[in-house]
Write an enzyme that holds these catalytic residues in place. Structure first.
Site, short mmCIF file in Angstrom:
data_model
loop_
_atom_site.label_atom_id
_atom_site.label_comp_id
_atom_site.label_asym_id
_atom_site.label_seq_id
_atom_site.Cartn_x
_atom_site.Cartn_y
_atom_site.Cartn_z
N ASP A 80 0.80 -1.28 -0.05
CA ASP A 80 0.33 0.27 0.13
C ASP A 80 1.27 0.83 -0.29
O ASP A 80 0.59 2.07 -0.56
CB ASP A 80 -0.83 0.06 1.02
N GLY A 81 2.28 1.18 0.67
CA GLY A 81 3.29 2.66 0.53
C GLY A 81 3.61 2.60 -0.34
O GLY A 81 3.34 4.14 -1.25
N ASP A 155 -4.61 10.03 5.05
CA ASP A 155 -4.25 10.64 6.03
C ASP A 155 -3.18 12.34 6.31
O ASP A 155 -2.27 12.30 5.70
CB ASP A 155 -4.21 10.16 7.13
N ASP A 184 -1.67 14.46 21.46
CA ASP A 184 -0.67 14.03 21.52
C ASP A 184 -0.43 14.41 19.87
O ASP A 184 0.49 14.35 19.33
CB ASP A 184 -0.26 12.23 21.71
N THR A 195 -8.94 2.97 8.00
CA THR A 195 -8.56 1.55 8.30
C THR A 195 -6.91 1.77 8.75
O THR A 195 -6.39 0.79 8.55
CB THR A 195 -9.06 0.74 6.86
N ALA A 196 -6.24 2.93 8.62
CA ALA A 196 -4.69 2.97 8.67
C ALA A 196 -4.70 3.55 9.78
O ALA A 196 -5.41 2.90 11.42
CB ALA A 196 -3.98 3.49 7.84
N TYR A 197 -3.66 4.77 10.15
CA TYR A 197 -3.57 5.42 11.76
C TYR A 197 -4.67 5.97 12.11
O TYR A 197 -4.90 5.48 13.81
CB TYR A 197 -2.60 6.42 11.67
N ALA A 198 -5.89 6.40 11.06
CA ALA A 198 -7.43 6.64 12.20
C ALA A 198 -7.62 5.72 12.89
O ALA A 198 -8.73 5.64 14.19
CB ALA A 198 -7.36 7.44 11.19
N SER A 200 -6.72 3.03 14.14
CA SER A 200 -5.86 2.64 15.82
C SER A 200 -5.85 4.32 16.98
O SER A 200 -6.19 3.96 18.58
CB SER A 200 -4.19 2.53 15.39
#
Length: 298
Positions: A80-81, A155, A184, A195-198, A200
């Site tokens: 994905d990156g 994001d 933070d 479905t990525a950082y958000a 978590s």
């Protein structure tokens, strides 16, 4: 049968040159796929960097923007990156993209490398599902001047330094004040990035067809500061009020050392990314597969 797509760009996952030889697996994958495309009647053009690091010299090469101008399909081999970086460049040209997964999860690079011939053959003949994904445009404004601008498909993240305390951020949506938040950091994510950082950070998963963003604080001081879903028609403004070593990240693009008073403006970009998936693809099947839903169930 002849391919629907005449000029196909092939872009692979590569790393900066090193003393070691390029990855044999990456090189072999690109070579096998290029040979398959040629047998399907496609003119294959490689990304210059991919060809260099994979050691492939039998095909013409162009930089990524040249591929966008010349090719009517992009085939991205990696994770994905890799797809995030390529999609930001090619969205402006309207080039449809197919992802062959050579990474780990592969939410948007969803074709398994071991099955690529059987999966790609009908897709090249026009049997596919098209999936449009919005991009964000983010600008950093300092003393009235734009000092950084970038596109993001996942994001925009504003966060504190690794050894510093919380940051204080002033949030506006559509020109209206929302709140000052101590946390933070803060994430503004597209449906793709939900479905990525958000995720978590406690945010919801959003279907990619929804014209919305999720705004999720990272470890907020006030626990009533929860993720919120916003219309993507409104610009989000994030102003740095207090904190040390504050940085901003736009997918994999970073701007370190934000200053107090800097404003990050996030709006929907003019272009969207066009993904092509195998016939019958659907978002919920992707979630089941990638997130392990229904394991052990019927």
């Amino acid at each position: 049968m002849t391919s629907t797509f005449r000029h196909v760009a092939l872009i692979g996952k590569y790393h900066a040159p090193s003393a070691s030889a390029p990855s044999e697996n990456a090189s072999n994958a690109l070579e096998r796929i290029a040979d398959f495309l040629r047998r399907q009647g496609c003119e294959v053009v490689l990304d210059t960097q991919s060809a260099l690091h994979a050691g492939l010299t039998d095909y013409p090469t162009l930089d990524v923007d040249g591929l966008g101008r010349h090719c009517d399909l992009g085939l991205v081999v990696g994770g994905d990156g890799t797809m995030l970086g390529v999609s930001r460049h090619l969205a402006q040209y309207g080039t449809p993209l197919i992802g062959v997964n050579q990474g780990r999860l592969g939410f948007v690079t969803d074709i398994a490398l071991e099955d690529f011939e059987a999966t790609l053959t009908p897709m090249l003949q026009g049997e596919y599902e098209e999936d449009l994904r919005p991009l964000m445009c983010a600008r950093v404004i300092r003393d009235g001047q734009c000092v950084f601008e970038a596109l993001a498909m996942n994001d925009v993240v504003v966060n504190r330094g690794g050894t510093s305390g919380m940051v204080e951020l002033r949030i506006e949506v559509g020109g209206r004040f929302v709140s000052n938040q101590r946390a933070d950091g803060l994430i503004v994510a597209t449906p793709t990035g939900s479905t990525a950082y958000a995720l978590s950070a406690g945010g919801p998963m959003m279907h990619p067809s929804i014209p919305a963003w999720v705004m999720a604080p990272i470890a907020p001081h006030n626990l009533s500061n929860r993720p919120i879903v916003l219309s993507d028609a409104n610009e989000v403004t994030i102003e740095v009020v207090a904190g040390r070593d504050v940085s901003a990240n736009f997918d994999m693009q970073s701007l370190a050392s934000l200053q107090h008073g800097d404003r990050i403006l996030v709006s929907r970009a003019h272009h969207s990314v066009r993904f092509l998936h195998p016939k019958g693809w659907n978002y919920f099947a992707t979630l089941r597969k990638k997130l392990g839903w229904n394991e052990g169930g019927a």
